[in-house]
Write a protein that holds these residues in place. Structure first.
Motif, PDB file in Angstrom:
ATOM      1  N   GLY A   1       0.827  -1.204   0.000  1.00  0.00           N
ATOM      2  CA  GLY A   1       0.000   0.000   0.000  1.00  0.00           C
ATOM      3  C   GLY A   1       0.855   1.245   0.000  1.00  0.00           C
ATOM      4  O   GLY A   1       2.087   1.165   0.009  1.00  0.00           O
ATOM      5  N   SER A   2       0.203   2.378  -0.011  1.00  0.00           N
ATOM      6  CA  SER A   2       0.890   3.653  -0.162  1.00  0.00           C
ATOM      7  C   SER A   2       0.535   4.577   0.997  1.00  0.00           C
ATOM      8  O   SER A   2      -0.476   4.375   1.677  1.00  0.00           O
ATOM      9  CB  SER A   2       0.430   4.263  -1.489  1.00  0.00           C
ATOM     10  N   GLN A   3       1.372   5.591   1.198  1.00  0.00           N
ATOM     11  CA  GLN A   3       1.156   6.581   2.264  1.00  0.00           C
ATOM     12  C   GLN A   3       1.134   5.921   3.638  1.00  0.00           C
ATOM     13  O   GLN A   3       0.270   6.189   4.479  1.00  0.00           O
ATOM     14  CB  GLN A   3      -0.097   7.428   1.974  1.00  0.00           C
TER      15      GLN A   3
ATOM     16  N   GLY B   1       6.952   0.066  -2.769  1.00  0.00           N
ATOM     17  CA  GLY B   1       7.094   1.438  -2.269  1.00  0.00           C
ATOM     18  C   GLY B   1       6.266   1.581  -1.012  1.00  0.00           C
ATOM     19  O   GLY B   1       6.113   0.623  -0.263  1.00  0.00           O
ATOM     20  N   GLY B   2       5.734   2.754  -0.791  1.00  0.00           N
ATOM     21  CA  GLY B   2       4.742   2.899   0.264  1.00  0.00           C
ATOM     22  C   GLY B   2       5.021   3.860   1.395  1.00  0.00           C
ATOM     23  O   GLY B   2       4.106   4.222   2.123  1.00  0.00           O
ATOM     24  N   LEU B   3       6.298   4.273   1.573  1.00  0.00           N
ATOM     25  CA  LEU B   3       6.554   5.185   2.699  1.00  0.00           C
ATOM     26  C   LEU B   3       5.795   6.490   2.491  1.00  0.00           C
ATOM     27  O   LEU B   3       5.809   7.076   1.413  1.00  0.00           O
ATOM     28  CB  LEU B   3       8.042   5.468   2.848  1.00  0.00           C
TER      29      LEU B   3
ATOM     30  N   MET C   1      13.658  -1.673  -4.069  1.00  0.00           N
ATOM     31  CA  MET C   1      12.493  -0.931  -3.569  1.00  0.00           C
ATOM     32  C   MET C   1      11.927  -0.090  -4.691  1.00  0.00           C
ATOM     33  O   MET C   1      12.625   0.233  -5.654  1.00  0.00           O
ATOM     34  CB  MET C   1      12.886  -0.039  -2.400  1.00  0.00           C
ATOM     35  N   GLU C   2      10.671   0.274  -4.543  1.00  0.00           N
ATOM     36  CA  GLU C   2       9.973   1.038  -5.590  1.00  0.00           C
ATOM     37  C   GLU C   2       9.307   2.282  -5.011  1.00  0.00           C
ATOM     38  O   GLU C   2       8.096   2.447  -5.115  1.00  0.00           O
ATOM     39  CB  GLU C   2       8.886   0.157  -6.223  1.00  0.00           C
ATOM     40  N   PRO C   3      10.053   3.182  -4.399  1.00  0.00           N
ATOM     41  CA  PRO C   3       9.404   4.355  -3.808  1.00  0.00           C
ATOM     42  C   PRO C   3       8.962   5.357  -4.874  1.00  0.00           C
ATOM     43  O   PRO C   3       9.649   5.555  -5.878  1.00  0.00           O
ATOM     44  CB  PRO C   3      10.514   4.962  -2.944  1.00  0.00           C
ATOM     45  N   GLY C   4       7.829   5.950  -4.655  1.00  0.00           N
ATOM     46  CA  GLY C   4       7.341   6.989  -5.562  1.00  0.00           C
ATOM     47  C   GLY C   4       7.085   8.267  -4.789  1.00  0.00           C
ATOM     48  O   GLY C   4       7.867   9.222  -4.808  1.00  0.00           O
ATOM     49  N   ARG C   5       5.979   8.257  -4.033  1.00  0.00           N
ATOM     50  CA  ARG C   5       5.541   9.444  -3.298  1.00  0.00           C
ATOM     51  C   ARG C   5       6.643  10.047  -2.427  1.00  0.00           C
ATOM     52  O   ARG C   5       6.811  11.266  -2.391  1.00  0.00           O
ATOM     53  CB  ARG C   5       4.362   9.052  -2.406  1.00  0.00           C
ATOM     54  N   SER C   6       7.383   9.175  -1.706  1.00  0.00           N
ATOM     55  CA  SER C   6       8.344   9.703  -0.744  1.00  0.00           C
ATOM     56  C   SER C   6       9.540  10.364  -1.424  1.00  0.00           C
ATOM     57  O   SER C   6      10.291  11.077  -0.773  1.00  0.00           O
ATOM     58  CB  SER C   6       8.806   8.590   0.207  1.00  0.00           C
TER      59      SER C   6
ATOM     60  N   ILE D   1      -6.599  15.731  -8.106  1.00  0.00           N
ATOM     61  CA  ILE D   1      -7.840  15.013  -7.768  1.00  0.00           C
ATOM     62  C   ILE D   1      -7.797  14.363  -6.386  1.00  0.00           C
ATOM     63  O   ILE D   1      -8.798  13.831  -5.910  1.00  0.00           O
ATOM     64  CB  ILE D   1      -8.160  13.948  -8.848  1.00  0.00           C
ATOM     65  N   ARG D   2      -6.643  14.441  -5.711  1.00  0.00           N
ATOM     66  CA  ARG D   2      -6.496  13.676  -4.467  1.00  0.00           C
ATOM     67  C   ARG D   2      -7.552  14.007  -3.397  1.00  0.00           C
ATOM     68  O   ARG D   2      -8.095  13.096  -2.777  1.00  0.00           O
ATOM     69  CB  ARG D   2      -5.074  13.824  -3.899  1.00  0.00           C
ATOM     70  N   PRO D   3      -7.881  15.288  -3.164  1.00  0.00           N
ATOM     71  CA  PRO D   3      -8.924  15.545  -2.157  1.00  0.00           C
ATOM     72  C   PRO D   3     -10.263  14.913  -2.544  1.00  0.00           C
ATOM     73  O   PRO D   3     -10.940  14.318  -1.697  1.00  0.00           O
ATOM     74  CB  PRO D   3      -9.014  17.079  -2.127  1.00  0.00           C
TER      75      PRO D   3
ATOM     76  N   LEU E   1     -10.781  12.329  -4.559  1.00  0.00           N
ATOM     77  CA  LEU E   1     -10.755  10.876  -4.710  1.00  0.00           C
ATOM     78  C   LEU E   1     -10.457  10.139  -3.403  1.00  0.00           C
ATOM     79  O   LEU E   1     -10.982   9.062  -3.165  1.00  0.00           O
ATOM     80  CB  LEU E   1      -9.713  10.511  -5.772  1.00  0.00           C
ATOM     81  N   TYR E   2      -9.583  10.699  -2.591  1.00  0.00           N
ATOM     82  CA  TYR E   2      -9.178   9.983  -1.370  1.00  0.00           C
ATOM     83  C   TYR E   2      -9.461  10.791  -0.104  1.00  0.00           C
ATOM     84  O   TYR E   2      -8.903  10.491   0.944  1.00  0.00           O
ATOM     85  CB  TYR E   2      -7.669   9.696  -1.373  1.00  0.00           C
ATOM     86  N   GLN E   3     -10.268  11.816  -0.218  1.00  0.00           N
ATOM     87  CA  GLN E   3     -10.476  12.720   0.934  1.00  0.00           C
ATOM     88  C   GLN E   3      -9.117  13.196   1.453  1.00  0.00           C
ATOM     89  O   GLN E   3      -8.909  13.374   2.657  1.00  0.00           O
ATOM     90  CB  GLN E   3     -11.250  12.032   2.072  1.00  0.00           C
TER      91      GLN E   3
ATOM     92  N   ALA F   1       3.627  14.301  -5.908  1.00  0.00           N
ATOM     93  CA  ALA F   1       3.318  12.907  -6.255  1.00  0.00           C
ATOM     94  C   ALA F   1       1.823  12.750  -6.484  1.00  0.00           C
ATOM     95  O   ALA F   1       1.015  13.276  -5.710  1.00  0.00           O
ATOM     96  CB  ALA F   1       3.760  11.975  -5.133  1.00  0.00           C
ATOM     97  N   TYR F   2       1.458  12.029  -7.513  1.00  0.00           N
ATOM     98  CA  TYR F   2       0.059  11.748  -7.840  1.00  0.00           C
ATOM     99  C   TYR F   2      -0.731  13.054  -7.994  1.00  0.00           C
ATOM    100  O   TYR F   2      -1.901  13.139  -7.624  1.00  0.00           O
ATOM    101  CB  TYR F   2      -0.576  10.818  -6.786  1.00  0.00           C
ATOM    102  N   GLY F   3      -0.064  14.061  -8.519  1.00  0.00           N
ATOM    103  CA  GLY F   3      -0.701  15.348  -8.792  1.00  0.00           C
ATOM    104  C   GLY F   3      -0.937  15.460 -10.290  1.00  0.00           C
ATOM    105  O   GLY F   3      -1.978  15.028 -10.800  1.00  0.00           O
TER     106      GLY F   3
HETATM  107  N1  LLP Z   1       5.039  -0.232  -6.390  1.00  0.00           N
HETATM  108  C1  LLP Z   1       3.784  -0.612  -6.680  1.00  0.00           C
HETATM  109  C2  LLP Z   1       3.553  -1.968  -7.166  1.00  0.00           C
HETATM  110  C3  LLP Z   1       2.722   0.287  -6.517  1.00  0.00           C
HETATM  111  O1  LLP Z   1       1.479  -0.104  -6.789  1.00  0.00           O
HETATM  112  C4  LLP Z   1       2.980   1.603  -6.046  1.00  0.00           C
HETATM  113  C5  LLP Z   1       1.901   2.574  -5.885  1.00  0.00           C
HETATM  114  C6  LLP Z   1       4.317   1.956  -5.772  1.00  0.00           C
HETATM  115  C7  LLP Z   1       5.312   1.006  -5.937  1.00  0.00           C
HETATM  116  C8  LLP Z   1       4.701   3.321  -5.272  1.00  0.00           C
HETATM  117  O2  LLP Z   1       4.148   3.561  -4.019  1.00  0.00           O
HETATM  118  P1  LLP Z   1       4.518   4.897  -3.197  1.00  0.00           P
HETATM  119  O3  LLP Z   1       5.950   4.803  -2.786  1.00  0.00           O
HETATM  120  O4  LLP Z   1       4.280   6.057  -4.102  1.00  0.00           O
HETATM  121  O5  LLP Z   1       3.590   4.872  -2.049  1.00  0.00           O
HETATM  122  N2  LLP Z   1      -2.825   7.830  -6.290  1.00  0.00           N
HETATM  123  C9  LLP Z   1      -2.693   7.452  -4.906  1.00  0.00           C
HETATM  124  C10 LLP Z   1      -1.530   6.527  -4.671  1.00  0.00           C
HETATM  125  C11 LLP Z   1      -1.594   5.259  -5.505  1.00  0.00           C
HETATM  126  C12 LLP Z   1      -0.424   4.340  -5.278  1.00  0.00           C
HETATM  127  C13 LLP Z   1      -0.416   3.245  -6.279  1.00  0.00           C
HETATM  128  N3  LLP Z   1       0.684   2.329  -6.198  1.00  0.00           N
HETATM  129  C14 LLP Z   1      -2.567   8.736  -4.068  1.00  0.00           C
HETATM  130  O6  LLP Z   1      -2.594   9.822  -4.624  1.00  0.00           O
HETATM  131  O7  LLP Z   1      -2.469   8.655  -2.844  1.00  0.00           O
END
Ligand code: LLP
Length: 414
Positions: A203-205, A240-242, A275-280, A314-316, A318-320, A373-375
């Motif tokens: 999961g994320s966040q 990812g997910g942090l 690792m696959e970080p995105g948001r962080s 769209i984040r507010p 879509l995800y409050q 991120a996700y903007g």
């Molecule tokens: N790897 C996989 C397989 C994923 O599905 C994701 C995110 C990541 C890595 C990256 O996760 P992060 O480090 O960014 O948490 N649009 C939503 C977030 C969707 C995340 C989808 N998967 C938002 O705006 O909160």
């Protein structure tokens, strides 16, 4: 209050050495702004914390796929986690190394698999047996061998918003950890696949890293069982997910400490860690700048109507999600309580509800914080609104990394 790297200097909001109002005035609004230095530093937090441990940090392209962002991460030595042929195209256009690309996602198409195999990506994170059969058949036709990891679903609750939680039994993602050993056994029957990894993303966040550690323990135990059955697992992809702070009272997990804890738990297992970080990496580096159009008093509340809308962020809706909203010039006295809304014809088009905020007037500029991120990647043309420009700041200078869409762009292809 804004979060670093955004801060006030003499009540003017800056990122790096640039006064954001100067960007808003000359680039127009709405406009996304990213700090190159922050993106680089946040990537290095990950990469450096691994020390001597064999590893690869695959930036999750979905979080922010602007070519300039990818280019700057490629120059840092980042790998890339992709979920579509379009993302692979972007990575290659940005000069990313295909040998440092992992392909995730539950619905890879035949064309996408072929594109990835001919590009020579590192590996696929597979989510079903049917996908294994598809990749094997295409690899056979191309005369190549595909490295794969199975994405396992460890039944760990990420304790985040349900839409961005992925590690529970009834989620579409991954293969049940209880069933996956049989899948590895059957994968051995495919002649053009090498199953050499285990992957997991719950999961994320996540602001608490405990669920990530639980998932890691489950995956490490699985790795031991697989190796005992003769499956030569070489890498773990921990996804990812942090999380990042969106609210003033939220504390960001310590990225380096988390990585060091992961490395310590994996010590002696002879595994390459991925690792696959995105948001962080990109979230805190970005902000969406918008201009106040109107203040509109209503019976029971007041609205601040701004020129950005749910189609831009769209984040507010879509995800409050909560995004801190701060003025670019913090000169006005006092605060008031308002709903901050955009021009789109939807009641869900809001950025904040009943928010105590600076006493802004029409013409003032605001920043929606933590929007890197996700903007922009989730922006659309709903209500025939051209998508915003994107700007990259570095030191005292800034440049467009995507121009604002024009009316002509809106009808291209129709
Ligand atoms: N790897 C996989 C397989 C994923 O599905 C994701 C995110 C990541 C890595 C990256 O996760 P992060 O480090 O960014 O948490 N649009 C939503 C977030 C969707 C995340 C989808 N998967 C938002 O705006 O909160």
């Amino acid at each position: 209050m804004p979060f670093p790297p955004y801060s006030y200097r003499d009540r003017n909001l800056y990122v790096e050495d640039v006064d954001l109002e100067s960007i808003a005035r000359s680039a127009g609004t709405p406009v996304y702004v990213y700090s190159a230095t922050a993106i680089r530093e946040r990537f290095r937090l990950y990469n450096d914390a691994f020390g001597d441990v064999p590893h690869e940090v695959f930036y999750a392209v979905k979080a922010n796929s602007n070519l300039s962002v990818l280019r700057l991460l490629a120059a840092e030595g980042a790998g890339f986690d992709i979920v579509s042929g379009g993302e692979l195209y972007r990575v290659l256009r940005a000069g990313g190394d295909p040998a440092k690309v992992v392909f995730s996602g539950v619905g890879k198409t035949r064309d996408e698999v072929e594109y990835a195999l001919t590009s020579g990506i590192h590996s696929f994170n597979c989510e079903s047996e049917a996908e294994l059969a598809l990749i094997d058949s295409i690899a056979a036709r191309l005369g190549v061998t595909a490295r794969i990891a199975m994405r396992v679903n460890p039944h760990v609750d990420a304790q985040t918003h349900p839409y961005i939680s992925t590690g529970l039994r009834d989620h579409k993602f991954g293969i049940d950890i209880a069933a996956v050993e049989d899948v590895y056994a059957r994968a051995a029957g495919f002649t053009h696949l090498v199953a050499e990894g285990v992957s997991c993303h719950i999961g994320s966040q996540l602001l608490d890293t405990a669920p990530l550690k639980d998932a890691l323990d489950a995956v490490l135990a699985l790795t031991g069982r697989l190796r005992a059955k003769g499956v030569p697992i070489r890498h773990l992809d921990l996804g990812g997910g942090l999380g990042v702070p969106y609210k003033p009272d939220q504390r960001e997990p310590d990225i380096a400490a988390h990585i060091r804890a992961v490395c310590a738990r994996c010590a002696g297992h002879d595994l390459k860690l991925m690792m696959e970080p995105g948001r962080s990496i990109v979230g805190p580096a970005g902000a969406l700048l918008t201009r106040v159009l109107y203040r509109k008093p209503a019976e029971s509340k007041e609205f601040v109507v701004v020129d950005a809308a749910m189609n831009d962020l769209i984040r507010p809706a879509l995800y409050q999600a909560f995004h801190e909203i701060v003025p670019l010039r913090a000169h006005m006295p006092g605060t008031f309580t308002a709903d901050v809304v955009g021009p789109v014809c939807e009641t869900g088009d809001f950025f904040a509800r009943d928010r105590e905020m600076a006493n802004v007037l029409p013409g003032d500029f605001l920043a929606l914080c933590t929007a890197g991120a996700y903007g922009f990647v989730l922006a659309s043309n709903y209500n025939s609104r051209p998508r915003p420009a994107e700007v990259l700041v570095e030191g005292a200078s800034w440049k467009f990394i995507r121009t604002r869409e024009t009316l002509e762009d809106l009808v291209r292809g129709e």
